[in-house]
Design a protein around this motif. Structure first.
Motif, PDB file in Angstrom:
ATOM      1  N   ASP A  68      -5.565  40.850  42.019  1.00  0.00           N
ATOM      2  CA  ASP A  68      -6.447  41.903  42.522  1.00  0.00           C
ATOM      3  C   ASP A  68      -7.458  42.312  41.448  1.00  0.00           C
ATOM      4  O   ASP A  68      -7.091  42.643  40.322  1.00  0.00           O
ATOM      5  CB  ASP A  68      -5.621  43.119  42.952  1.00  0.00           C
ATOM      6  CG  ASP A  68      -6.467  44.135  43.695  1.00  0.00           C
ATOM      7  OD1 ASP A  68      -7.100  44.968  43.014  1.00  0.00           O
ATOM      8  OD2 ASP A  68      -6.505  44.097  44.940  1.00  0.00           O
ATOM      9  N   TRP A  69      -8.747  42.318  41.813  1.00  0.00           N
ATOM     10  CA  TRP A  69      -9.784  42.595  40.822  1.00  0.00           C
ATOM     11  C   TRP A  69      -9.691  44.006  40.269  1.00  0.00           C
ATOM     12  O   TRP A  69     -10.047  44.254  39.105  1.00  0.00           O
ATOM     13  CB  TRP A  69     -11.178  42.355  41.424  1.00  0.00           C
ATOM     14  CG  TRP A  69     -11.655  43.427  42.361  1.00  0.00           C
ATOM     15  CD1 TRP A  69     -11.502  43.468  43.714  1.00  0.00           C
ATOM     16  CD2 TRP A  69     -12.387  44.607  42.001  1.00  0.00           C
ATOM     17  NE1 TRP A  69     -12.074  44.606  44.227  1.00  0.00           N
ATOM     18  CE2 TRP A  69     -12.629  45.324  43.191  1.00  0.00           C
ATOM     19  CE3 TRP A  69     -12.857  45.131  40.795  1.00  0.00           C
ATOM     20  CZ2 TRP A  69     -13.313  46.527  43.227  1.00  0.00           C
ATOM     21  CZ3 TRP A  69     -13.541  46.347  40.815  1.00  0.00           C
ATOM     22  CH2 TRP A  69     -13.764  47.027  42.016  1.00  0.00           C
ATOM     23  N   THR A  70      -9.191  44.969  41.080  1.00  0.00           N
ATOM     24  CA  THR A  70      -9.114  46.349  40.584  1.00  0.00           C
ATOM     25  C   THR A  70      -8.086  46.487  39.463  1.00  0.00           C
ATOM     26  O   THR A  70      -8.241  47.330  38.572  1.00  0.00           O
ATOM     27  CB  THR A  70      -8.788  47.331  41.719  1.00  0.00           C
ATOM     28  OG1 THR A  70      -7.504  47.011  42.276  1.00  0.00           O
ATOM     29  CG2 THR A  70      -9.849  47.264  42.813  1.00  0.00           C
ATOM     30  N   VAL A  71      -7.051  45.675  39.514  1.00  0.00           N
ATOM     31  CA  VAL A  71      -6.062  45.679  38.437  1.00  0.00           C
ATOM     32  C   VAL A  71      -6.687  45.087  37.173  1.00  0.00           C
ATOM     33  O   VAL A  71      -6.550  45.626  36.075  1.00  0.00           O
ATOM     34  CB  VAL A  71      -4.797  44.900  38.833  1.00  0.00           C
ATOM     35  CG1 VAL A  71      -3.810  44.828  37.662  1.00  0.00           C
ATOM     36  CG2 VAL A  71      -4.127  45.537  40.049  1.00  0.00           C
ATOM     37  N   ARG A  72      -7.391  43.969  37.339  1.00  0.00           N
ATOM     38  CA  ARG A  72      -8.051  43.341  36.188  1.00  0.00           C
ATOM     39  C   ARG A  72      -9.112  44.272  35.600  1.00  0.00           C
ATOM     40  O   ARG A  72      -9.349  44.295  34.387  1.00  0.00           O
ATOM     41  CB  ARG A  72      -8.671  41.996  36.582  1.00  0.00           C
ATOM     42  CG  ARG A  72      -7.653  41.003  37.140  1.00  0.00           C
ATOM     43  CD  ARG A  72      -8.201  39.595  37.169  1.00  0.00           C
ATOM     44  NE  ARG A  72      -9.464  39.447  37.858  1.00  0.00           N
ATOM     45  CZ  ARG A  72      -9.617  39.322  39.171  1.00  0.00           C
ATOM     46  NH1 ARG A  72      -8.554  39.323  39.981  1.00  0.00           N
ATOM     47  NH2 ARG A  72     -10.816  39.162  39.711  1.00  0.00           N
ATOM     48  N   TYR A  73      -9.760  45.043  36.454  1.00  0.00           N
ATOM     49  CA  TYR A  73     -10.751  46.013  35.991  1.00  0.00           C
ATOM     50  C   TYR A  73     -10.098  47.057  35.075  1.00  0.00           C
ATOM     51  O   TYR A  73     -10.654  47.413  34.027  1.00  0.00           O
ATOM     52  CB  TYR A  73     -11.410  46.697  37.191  1.00  0.00           C
ATOM     53  CG  TYR A  73     -12.391  47.779  36.823  1.00  0.00           C
ATOM     54  CD1 TYR A  73     -13.656  47.468  36.356  1.00  0.00           C
ATOM     55  CD2 TYR A  73     -12.029  49.128  36.932  1.00  0.00           C
ATOM     56  CE1 TYR A  73     -14.562  48.469  36.009  1.00  0.00           C
ATOM     57  CE2 TYR A  73     -12.914  50.126  36.587  1.00  0.00           C
ATOM     58  CZ  TYR A  73     -14.178  49.790  36.124  1.00  0.00           C
ATOM     59  OH  TYR A  73     -15.067  50.787  35.773  1.00  0.00           O
ATOM     60  N   GLU A  74      -8.912  47.535  35.465  1.00  0.00           N
ATOM     61  CA  GLU A  74      -8.188  48.489  34.621  1.00  0.00           C
ATOM     62  C   GLU A  74      -7.841  47.864  33.275  1.00  0.00           C
ATOM     63  O   GLU A  74      -7.880  48.535  32.238  1.00  0.00           O
ATOM     64  CB  GLU A  74      -6.910  48.967  35.324  1.00  0.00           C
ATOM     65  CG  GLU A  74      -7.132  49.754  36.605  1.00  0.00           C
ATOM     66  CD  GLU A  74      -7.790  51.100  36.377  1.00  0.00           C
ATOM     67  OE1 GLU A  74      -7.818  51.555  35.207  1.00  0.00           O
ATOM     68  OE2 GLU A  74      -8.277  51.701  37.354  1.00  0.00           O
ATOM     69  N   VAL A  75      -7.509  46.582  33.301  1.00  0.00           N
ATOM     70  CA  VAL A  75      -7.221  45.870  32.050  1.00  0.00           C
ATOM     71  C   VAL A  75      -8.475  45.828  31.181  1.00  0.00           C
ATOM     72  O   VAL A  75      -8.434  46.104  29.977  1.00  0.00           O
ATOM     73  CB  VAL A  75      -6.706  44.446  32.329  1.00  0.00           C
ATOM     74  CG1 VAL A  75      -6.563  43.657  31.021  1.00  0.00           C
ATOM     75  CG2 VAL A  75      -5.368  44.488  33.070  1.00  0.00           C
ATOM     76  N   ALA A  76      -9.607  45.485  31.798  1.00  0.00           N
ATOM     77  CA  ALA A  76     -10.868  45.374  31.056  1.00  0.00           C
ATOM     78  C   ALA A  76     -11.283  46.709  30.425  1.00  0.00           C
ATOM     79  O   ALA A  76     -11.934  46.731  29.380  1.00  0.00           O
ATOM     80  CB  ALA A  76     -11.979  44.871  31.976  1.00  0.00           C
TER      81      ALA A  76
END
Length: 260
Positions: A213-221
């Motif tokens: 999920d891109w929103t999870v990766r966004y939180e990582v970024a």
């Protein structure tokens, strides 16, 4: 008891009015003006009137602990002294037991921990000492388990990380020690994985940098260190890759300035 009803001609509300001619308190309380038909009356089938009666006459509450009317028993239970409460732990009506769950001493609470009524068990979970809360971690109702998850010491939440209910696991994800969040990195609920990514130790974020999920990766970024950010510069999602690049460049510049 013979009951009649009074109604204002301009109102749809009906006020239960007991027949004082048959009341045991006719020549005592009524004569003294300390009970009032339609307002402060223990024999009317009106919770408000019964409660007003006991507020003025709490000493009469034990006389109604076994009353046939469930609401009269439940209201009487609010005014009973502790030494009169134990027989009501097995009262057939949940409204009575709900009152007891709030009032009984803490060391009696486990006797209601498996009550058939959810609200009773929720109150128990809200009042039990932390040392006994784990005894309710397998409760069949998610709301009870959520209360357990909110109150258990953070270091004892491990048994709930795989709970079948999303709300319970969300509560766990918000409270479990950050070093243990890796246990929830692959949770099937996206919102929970986002919480994990927001709280996880920075050094552990790599395990979530490829999340589906891109929103999870966004939180990582938003939190990753330069080395991990560099690996995310070409992320499939434009928002993620933009955020990774923006932070990578800013952190790289800070490092360069610090070296000068």
């Amino acid at each position: 008891m013979v009951a009649s009803f009074l109604a204002d001609h301009d109102s749809v509300d009906l006020t239960p009015l007991a027949d004082c001619s048959t009341c045991a308190y006719r020549d005592s309380l009524l004569a003294a003006g300390t009970c009032k038909p339609g307002d402060r009356c223990v024999v009317a089938e009106s919770g408000r009137q019964i409660d007003r009666f006991f507020k003025v006459h709490p000493g009469f509450a034990p006389n109604y602990a076994n009353d046939p009317f469930w609401e009269r028993r439940a209201i009487a239970a609010r005014y009973l002294s502790t030494n009169h409460l134990r027989p009501l732990l097995t009262d057939p009506d949940e409204a009575v037991r709900r009152v007891l769950a709030y009032r009984i001493p803490v060391d009696w609470l486990l006797e209601l921990s498996q009550d058939s009524d959810r609200e009773v068990r929720v109150t128990v979970a809200d009042r039990l000492p932390e040392t006994q809360l784990e005894l309710m971690a397998n409760d069949p109702d998610y709301l009870v388990r959520t209360y357990v998850a909110k109150r258990l010491p953070a270091g004892r939440l491990f048994r709930l990380v795989a709970d079948p209910d999303n709300e319970v696991r969300r509560t766990v994800a918000e409270r479990i020690p950050s070093v243990s969040l890796g246990l929830m990195a692959e949770d099937h609920e996206v919102n929970i994985r986002r919480i994990v990514a927001q709280r996880m130790d920075v050094d552990d974020l790599v395990m979530m940098s490829k999340d589906e999920d891109w929103t999870v990766r966004y939180e990582v970024a938003l939190r990753a260190e330069p080395e991990l950010l560099k690996q995310m510069l070409d992320d499939a999602d434009e928002e993620v890759s933009f955020t990774a690049r923006e932070r990578w460049e800013a952190l790289t510049m800070e490092t360069a300035h610090a070296a000068d």
